[in-house]
Design a protein around this motif. Structure first.
Motif: not given
Length: 277
Positions: A96-104
Motif C-alpha cells: 500500500n502507500d506505506e508498507r510492502t509485504a514480500v513473500g519469499y
C-alpha cells in the motif's frame, strides 16, 4: 518448519502493515495466479490458523500461504531495501502507500473464497493461539490413537495446531517422557496440552522459542538442537535421532536420564550447527 507462535507473529506483522488499506501493489508470482488482480481491494485482516496464513481481502477472497521449511514474509517501509533473498525467490508482493509485504520462497500460495477457507484448513485441530482453542477437544483427538508415539502425535496438526519440532522435543522433556512413549502411556496428558498452550502464548510476541525461562542466546531451550551437550538439569549428554515419516525435518532430541520411556539408538551425537537455543 516454523512453530505456530512464529506464524502468529508473522500474521500480526502482516495485519499491522496491510489491514484496513487498499492494495496499490499485488504481484503474485506463481503461474496459477499470474493473471489475478487484487490491486485496489482493501485488506480486511491477516490471521493465522495453526501454521497457515490467511490474508482476507475485500470481495470475499483469501490469499492463503504456508511457509513449510523455507518460506518467509518480510515487511518493508517505503524506500527500505528488500533483504529476504534474491528477486527470483519472491513469490508475492502486497503493498500500500506505506508498507510492502514480500513473500519469499513460498511453497504454498493459493487464492480461496473466504467462505470456503474450511476446505483448506478445516482439518486442523484446535489452534493453540486461536479463538477456537479447546484443550478438551485436543485431548480427545490425541487419545483417538493411544498407541501412537507422543512425538508424532504432537506434530500432527489434526490433533492440535501449532506445535512444531522445537516444542515437540521441549514438551516431552518438560513432562519427563521420551518422544517415543505411546500417547496412552503419558501420565497427565492433559498437562502436556496446557503446557503447550502456555509456551506458545509466552513466545508469540518475540522471535525465538524460549522454554527454559532464560532468554540469553544459547540458554533458551532444554534439549532442542543440543545433541552432544550436557543436559541443563543432570549433565547427561543430550541425544538426537530421527523420528517420523519425514525424518530429515523431524530430528528429535532428549535426555536419556531425565526422560523415561522407549527410545531408538541415537543418530545425532553432535550439536546442531549454528544452534542458538
Amino acid at each position: 518448519m516454523p512453530e505456530g507462535d512464529t506464524i502468529w507473529l508473522t500474521a500480526r506483522r502482516l495485519h499491522e502493515a496491510l489491514a484496513g488499506r487498499a492494495l496499490t501493489t499485488a504481484d503474485l508470482r506463481v503461474p496459477k495466479l499470474a493473471t489475478v488482480e487484487l490491486a485496489g481491494r482493501r485488506v480486511e485482516e491477516v490471521v493465522s490458523r495453526g501454521k497457515h496464513l490467511l490474508a482476507r481481502v475485500e470481495g470475499g477472497l483469501t490469499l492463503h500461504s504456508h511457509l513449510r521449511m523455507d518460506g518467509s514474509w518480510h515487511v518493508y517501509s517505503g524506500g527500505q531495501r528488500w533483504q529476504g533473498g534474491p528477486q527470483w525467490q519472491i513469490r508475492a508482493v502486497l503493498g500500500n502507500d506505506e508498507r510492502t509485504a514480500v513473500g519469499y520462497r513460498l511453497p504454498v500460495l493459493d487464492l480461496l473464497r473466504t467462505d470456503e477457507e474450511e476446505d483448506t484448513v478445516g482439518h486442523l485441530g484446535p489452534d493453540l493461539l486461536g479463538p477456537d482453542w479447546d484443550p478438551a477437544e485436543a485431548l480427545r483427538r490425541l487419545l483417538c490413537d493411544p498407541g501412537r508415539t507422543m512425538g508424532e502425535a504432537l506434530l500432527d496438526q489434526r490433533n492440535l495446531a501449532g506445535v512444531g519440532n522445537v516444542y515437540k522435543s521441549e514438551l516431552c522433556f518438560l513432562r519427563g517422557v521420551t518422544p517415543w512413549t505411546s500417547v496412552g502411556e503419558v501420565p497427565g496428558l492433559e498437562r502436556v496440552i496446557v503446557l503447550a498452550q502456555r509456551l506458545l502464548e509466552a513466545n508469540r510476541s518475540r522471535v525465538g522459542h524460549v522454554t527454559t525461562g532464560d532468554t540469553r542466546p544459547g540458554r533458551r531451550n532444554w534439549v532442542y538442537g543440543r545433541a552432544g551437550r550436557p543436559c541443563r538439569r543432570c549433565g547427561t549428554r543430550i541425544l538426537g535421532a530421527d523420528q517420523g515419516e519425514h525424518a530429515d525435518a523431524r530430528i528429535t532430541f532428549w535426555c536419556p536420564r531425565c526422560q523415561s520411556g522407549p527410545a531408538p539408538e541415537p543418530t545425532r551425537l553432535t550439536p546442531t550447527p549454528n544452534n542458538r537455543y
